[in-house]
Design a protein around this motif. Structure first.
Motif, PDB file in Angstrom:
ATOM      1  N   SER A  56       0.829  -1.200   0.000  1.00 56.67           N
ATOM      2  CA  SER A  56       0.000   0.000   0.000  1.00 56.67           C
ATOM      3  C   SER A  56       0.864   1.250   0.000  1.00 56.67           C
ATOM      4  O   SER A  56       1.843   1.348   0.738  1.00 56.67           O
ATOM      5  N   GLY A  57       0.500   2.205  -0.834  1.00 55.06           N
ATOM      6  CA  GLY A  57       1.224   3.467  -0.903  1.00 55.06           C
ATOM      7  C   GLY A  57       2.422   3.461  -1.821  1.00 55.06           C
ATOM      8  O   GLY A  57       3.006   4.518  -2.081  1.00 55.06           O
ATOM      9  N   ASP A  58       2.809   2.289  -2.334  1.00 54.30           N
ATOM     10  CA  ASP A  58       3.970   2.219  -3.229  1.00 54.30           C
ATOM     11  C   ASP A  58       3.689   2.933  -4.546  1.00 54.30           C
ATOM     12  O   ASP A  58       2.598   2.820  -5.116  1.00 54.30           O
ATOM     13  N   VAL A  59       4.680   3.655  -5.017  1.00 56.68           N
ATOM     14  CA  VAL A  59       4.697   4.141  -6.396  1.00 56.68           C
ATOM     15  C   VAL A  59       5.921   3.502  -7.024  1.00 56.68           C
ATOM     16  O   VAL A  59       7.052   3.930  -6.796  1.00 56.68           O
ATOM     17  N   LEU A  60       5.692   2.450  -7.771  1.00 57.05           N
ATOM     18  CA  LEU A  60       6.775   1.605  -8.261  1.00 57.05           C
ATOM     19  C   LEU A  60       6.966   1.828  -9.755  1.00 57.05           C
ATOM     20  O   LEU A  60       6.029   1.680 -10.540  1.00 57.05           O
ATOM     21  N   ALA A  61       8.181   2.216 -10.129  1.00 56.12           N
ATOM     22  CA  ALA A  61       8.507   2.458 -11.536  1.00 56.12           C
ATOM     23  C   ALA A  61       9.327   1.297 -12.075  1.00 56.12           C
ATOM     24  O   ALA A  61      10.326   0.889 -11.465  1.00 56.12           O
ATOM     25  N   LEU A  62       8.909   0.764 -13.212  1.00 51.91           N
ATOM     26  CA  LEU A  62       9.651  -0.284 -13.904  1.00 51.91           C
ATOM     27  C   LEU A  62      10.442   0.365 -15.030  1.00 51.91           C
ATOM     28  O   LEU A  62       9.855   0.987 -15.919  1.00 51.91           O
ATOM     29  N   GLU A  63      11.751   0.248 -14.977  1.00 54.66           N
ATOM     30  CA  GLU A  63      12.576   0.826 -16.034  1.00 54.66           C
ATOM     31  C   GLU A  63      13.423  -0.262 -16.675  1.00 54.66           C
ATOM     32  O   GLU A  63      13.686  -1.306 -16.083  1.00 54.66           O
ATOM     33  N   GLY A  64      13.844   0.002 -17.890  1.00 58.39           N
ATOM     34  CA  GLY A  64      14.663  -0.952 -18.623  1.00 58.39           C
ATOM     35  C   GLY A  64      14.607  -0.652 -20.107  1.00 58.39           C
ATOM     36  O   GLY A  64      13.805   0.162 -20.572  1.00 58.39           O
ATOM     37  N   ILE A 225       0.715   2.208  -7.097  1.00 62.65           N
ATOM     38  CA  ILE A 225       0.848   2.468  -8.528  1.00 62.65           C
ATOM     39  C   ILE A 225       2.050   1.688  -9.042  1.00 62.65           C
ATOM     40  O   ILE A 225       3.148   1.780  -8.482  1.00 62.65           O
ATOM     41  N   VAL A 226       1.845   0.916 -10.096  1.00 66.00           N
ATOM     42  CA  VAL A 226       2.943   0.224 -10.775  1.00 66.00           C
ATOM     43  C   VAL A 226       2.951   0.718 -12.212  1.00 66.00           C
ATOM     44  O   VAL A 226       1.964   0.550 -12.934  1.00 66.00           O
ATOM     45  N   ASP A 231      10.240   7.572 -18.736  1.00 66.41           N
ATOM     46  CA  ASP A 231      10.205   8.987 -18.376  1.00 66.41           C
ATOM     47  C   ASP A 231      10.962   9.203 -17.065  1.00 66.41           C
ATOM     48  O   ASP A 231      10.521   8.767 -15.996  1.00 66.41           O
ATOM     49  N   GLN A 232      12.088   9.895 -17.140  1.00 64.15           N
ATOM     50  CA  GLN A 232      12.930  10.078 -15.962  1.00 64.15           C
ATOM     51  C   GLN A 232      12.245  10.892 -14.873  1.00 64.15           C
ATOM     52  O   GLN A 232      12.505  10.694 -13.684  1.00 64.15           O
ATOM     53  N   GLU A 233      11.368  11.796 -15.263  1.00 61.62           N
ATOM     54  CA  GLU A 233      10.649  12.579 -14.257  1.00 61.62           C
ATOM     55  C   GLU A 233       9.793  11.678 -13.376  1.00 61.62           C
ATOM     56  O   GLU A 233       9.768  11.821 -12.147  1.00 61.62           O
ATOM     57  N   PHE A 234       9.104  10.733 -13.990  1.00 64.64           N
ATOM     58  CA  PHE A 234       8.240   9.837 -13.225  1.00 64.64           C
ATOM     59  C   PHE A 234       9.042   8.732 -12.545  1.00 64.64           C
ATOM     60  O   PHE A 234       8.644   8.241 -11.486  1.00 64.64           O
ATOM     61  N   ILE A 235      10.160   8.355 -13.139  1.00 59.32           N
ATOM     62  CA  ILE A 235      11.016   7.356 -12.489  1.00 59.32           C
ATOM     63  C   ILE A 235      11.588   7.923 -11.195  1.00 59.32           C
ATOM     64  O   ILE A 235      11.529   7.290 -10.128  1.00 59.32           O
ATOM     65  N   SER A 236      12.132   9.131 -11.265  1.00 60.31           N
ATOM     66  CA  SER A 236      12.734   9.733 -10.075  1.00 60.31           C
ATOM     67  C   SER A 236      11.688  10.080  -9.022  1.00 60.31           C
ATOM     68  O   SER A 236      11.996  10.143  -7.828  1.00 60.31           O
ATOM     69  N   THR A 239       8.521   5.917  -5.481  1.00 65.70           N
ATOM     70  CA  THR A 239       9.101   5.521  -4.189  1.00 65.70           C
ATOM     71  C   THR A 239      10.018   4.318  -4.330  1.00 65.70           C
ATOM     72  O   THR A 239      10.912   4.117  -3.512  1.00 65.70           O
ATOM     73  N   ARG A 240       9.799   3.514  -5.363  1.00 64.35           N
ATOM     74  CA  ARG A 240      10.642   2.344  -5.626  1.00 64.35           C
ATOM     75  C   ARG A 240      10.927   2.275  -7.121  1.00 64.35           C
ATOM     76  O   ARG A 240      10.021   2.459  -7.937  1.00 64.35           O
ATOM     77  N   ILE A 241      12.165   2.007  -7.464  1.00 63.56           N
ATOM     78  CA  ILE A 241      12.571   1.911  -8.868  1.00 63.56           C
ATOM     79  C   ILE A 241      13.064   0.487  -9.117  1.00 63.56           C
ATOM     80  O   ILE A 241      14.035   0.034  -8.498  1.00 63.56           O
ATOM     81  N   ILE A 242      12.375  -0.212 -10.004  1.00 60.58           N
ATOM     82  CA  ILE A 242      12.738  -1.586 -10.350  1.00 60.58           C
ATOM     83  C   ILE A 242      13.364  -1.575 -11.742  1.00 60.58           C
ATOM     84  O   ILE A 242      12.715  -1.204 -12.724  1.00 60.58           O
ATOM     85  N   SER A 243      14.620  -1.953 -11.821  1.00 55.76           N
ATOM     86  CA  SER A 243      15.316  -2.029 -13.107  1.00 55.76           C
ATOM     87  C   SER A 243      15.296  -3.473 -13.596  1.00 55.76           C
ATOM     88  O   SER A 243      15.651  -4.393 -12.851  1.00 55.76           O
ATOM     89  N   ILE A 244      14.858  -3.654 -14.836  1.00 59.12           N
ATOM     90  CA  ILE A 244      14.763  -4.994 -15.424  1.00 59.12           C
ATOM     91  C   ILE A 244      15.840  -5.138 -16.492  1.00 59.12           C
ATOM     92  O   ILE A 244      15.939  -4.318 -17.409  1.00 59.12           O
ATOM     93  N   GLU A 245      16.629  -6.174 -16.362  1.00 54.39           N
ATOM     94  CA  GLU A 245      17.686  -6.438 -17.340  1.00 54.39           C
ATOM     95  C   GLU A 245      17.936  -7.931 -17.404  1.00 54.39           C
ATOM     96  O   GLU A 245      18.113  -8.585 -16.371  1.00 54.39           O
ATOM     97  N   SER A 246      17.896  -8.471 -18.617  1.00 51.31           N
ATOM     98  CA  SER A 246      18.140  -9.899 -18.854  1.00 51.31           C
ATOM     99  C   SER A 246      17.213 -10.781 -18.025  1.00 51.31           C
ATOM    100  O   SER A 246      17.613 -11.828 -17.511  1.00 51.31           O
ATOM    101  N   GLY A 247      15.969 -10.326 -17.863  1.00 51.74           N
ATOM    102  CA  GLY A 247      14.975 -11.128 -17.169  1.00 51.74           C
ATOM    103  C   GLY A 247      15.011 -11.037 -15.667  1.00 51.74           C
ATOM    104  O   GLY A 247      14.160 -11.618 -14.986  1.00 51.74           O
ATOM    105  N   SER A 248      15.989 -10.326 -15.103  1.00 50.17           N
ATOM    106  CA  SER A 248      16.110 -10.193 -13.654  1.00 50.17           C
ATOM    107  C   SER A 248      15.878  -8.741 -13.254  1.00 50.17           C
ATOM    108  O   SER A 248      15.895  -7.833 -14.090  1.00 50.17           O
ATOM    109  N   ILE A 249      15.695  -8.511 -11.953  1.00 50.26           N
ATOM    110  CA  ILE A 249      15.406  -7.163 -11.479  1.00 50.26           C
ATOM    111  C   ILE A 249      16.377  -6.752 -10.379  1.00 50.26           C
ATOM    112  O   ILE A 249      16.960  -7.581  -9.681  1.00 50.26           O
ATOM    113  N   SER A 250      16.544  -5.451 -10.266  1.00 51.76           N
ATOM    114  CA  SER A 250      17.259  -4.849  -9.141  1.00 51.76           C
ATOM    115  C   SER A 250      16.452  -3.639  -8.696  1.00 51.76           C
ATOM    116  O   SER A 250      15.720  -3.046  -9.489  1.00 51.76           O
TER     117      SER A 250
END
Length: 502
Positions: A56-64, A225-226, A231-236, A239-250
């Protein structure tokens, strides 16, 4: 109240009214969890071994990078994509965890959620207000007219509320798509999740500001929100930034959205009826533009005229009857052919669902009943019976009166089975529309299997004309032939509907 059950917006444990900030703090538990997720796109593994929990309350951005799996993760969370391994679970308002999708084929309809697809997921024949209302009412939410007007005005769409989506610019269509993904969450009494795929794409500065404020406001209410975005403005601002690369996340921590806005108050909720929502939507689209009715009737009329020409062109002796000269089998085939054609023609609903990923949006909204519901609602339910009777009246000129009376009493039976054939044909058309072009060409030939039930129905009608109707369940009887035709159509329908889910 169960320990895992989220509290209504603005409520505390003892039931007293609290401020929005207190409501947010009253529930900080997980709302969506992903376990050991593996998703394939064709032969390629897009996501593998993914573990993620959204609270609850997370604003999670998926980038990659493009093709990294951001959209696949959004659609897997919504239950749209089949899962090779693992599971996706949502927390229901009752406090129970629902398996929205897993690798064993289990699937449930998600609780109240918002969904904005990268391709918008909107049919061009919908009006702006219809689209927004559909996204809201499919979860049983009943906002007031003032609330709808307020939301449309906030997003600069009120002056276009009665226009078809096809008449909007790309930017306004995107505004509507994003609003439709946020509105159900904003109107929910309990914390909910909005899944947004590239929500800021195509938006001008005013709409981007509105989006940012809504995201901040929803987060402050305890919603999550997921969003997949470049968009770097919305990524920054997440509250949480999930980077996806080669099928895995950080994961890294974001600054969070500072924007807030006055959101509509939570709406009254009734028991939702997704099937009725789809049926009502399909009816409105067809009423506005009856391409399905016209598309089915036109080839049926041509077939009837051709059949009439064929029978009229046969040079029969004056003393011969049609039955003795050409046989009842041909007459039965020509009588049933127009209705059969209306049944197997590709439904307009299939084409509407193919527009801008509209079918994928409905797939998420309906959950496990999506494909069965689409196949039944898109089938030719009304036309087979009247078309069959019209064909009989046109083509049965030289049939003896006694035979004609007997046929008229029972002609509804094979016509009714043609409705089953239509459901099977619609399911096959839906299956073909989901496949790649190379596979779709071969899969479309599956319609040929529906010739078998047609032959059984032709035999049934021929026997009725020859010997009258018999209710005996024996080989070759009209009733047995109709049952065989119905069961064979049902088997085709079941394979086309349930096989793609596994």
């Amino acid at each position: 109240m169960p320990p895992n059950q989220p509290l209504p917006i603005g409520a505390s444990v003892d039931g007293t009214t609290q401020t929005v900030v207190t409501a947010r703090m009253s529930w900080r538990g997980p709302m969506l969890r992903i376990s050991d997720l593996e998703v394939h796109r064709g032969n390629r593994t897009v996501l593998s071994g993914l573990e993620l929990q959204i609270s609850s309350g997370d604003v999670l951005a998926l980038e990659g990078k493009n093709g990294s799996g951001k959209t696949s993760l959004i659609e897997a969370c919504a239950g749209i994509l089949p899962i090779t391994k693992g599971k996706v679970e949502w927390l229901a308002p009752s406090g129970e965890w629902l398996i929205v999708r897993d690798s064993e084929g289990r699937r449930s309809r998600p609780p109240i959620m918002g969904l904005t697809l990268q391709s918008n997921g909107i049919c061009g024949e919908e009006t702006v207000e219809e689209r927004l209302m559909t996204a809201i009412e499919i979860f049983g939410l009943k906002p007031t007219d003032e609330t709808i007007t307020e939301m449309l005005s906030d997003w600069g769409l009120d002056h276009r509320r009665g226009d078809r989506v096809s008449q909007l610019s790309g930017g306004l269509t995107r505004r509507l798509s994003v609003l439709s993904g946020l509105a159900p969450v904003a109107l929910s009494e309990t914390p909910s999740v909005a899944l947004l795929d590239e929500p800021s794409e195509g938006l001008d500065s005013v709409a981007r500001s509105t989006l940012s404020n809504w995201i901040g406001g929803l987060s402050s209410r305890g919603h999550a929100i997921v969003m997949a975005t470049h968009d770097q403005e919305f990524i920054s601002g997440s509250t949480r930034i999930i980077s996806i690369e080669s099928g895995s996340i950080s994961e890294t921590v974001g600054a969070g959205h500072s924007g807030l806005t006055k959101l509509p108050s939570p709406s009254h909720k009734i028991e939702p009826s997704p099937m009725l929502a789809l049926a009502g939507w399909a009816f409105r689209m067809e009423k506005r533009n009856p391409v399905d009715t016209i598309g089915r009737l036109t080839p049926a009329i041509l077939a009837l005229l051709l059949s009439y020409t064929i029978l009229g062109g046969i040079d029969m002796p004056q003393t011969a009857s049609m039955s003795t000269y050409i046989g009842y089998d041909l007459v039965a085939a020509l009588v049933l052919a127009p209705a059969f054609i209306t049944a197997v023609v590709s439904p307009a609903l299939v084409r509407r669902l193919s527009e801008e990923g509209c079918g994928r949006w409905w797939n998420a909204m309906l959950g496990p009943i999506a494909r069965p519901a689409n196949s039944v609602i898109s089938a030719s339910i009304i036309l087979p019976i009247p078309v069959t009777y019209i064909s009989w009246f046109v083509l049965s000129g030289s049939i003896p009166e006694e035979t004609s009376d007997e046929v008229l009493k029972w002609l509804w039976l094979p016509a009714l089975v043609i409705i089953d054939v239509s459901c099977a044909a619609s399911a096959l058309h839906l299956l073909v529309s989901d496949l790649r072009r190379s596979s779709a060409v071969a899969a479309s030939l599956l319609l040929a299997v529906l010739v078998w039930p047609f032959i059984e129905l032709m035999d049934a009608l021929s026997v009725i004309m020859t010997s009258g109707m018999s209710l005996e369940l024996e080989i070759g009887s009209p009733l047995s032939s109709c049952i065989i035709a119905s069961l064979s159509a049902a088997m085709v329908w079941a394979v086309a509907v349930f096989l793609p889910e596994y």
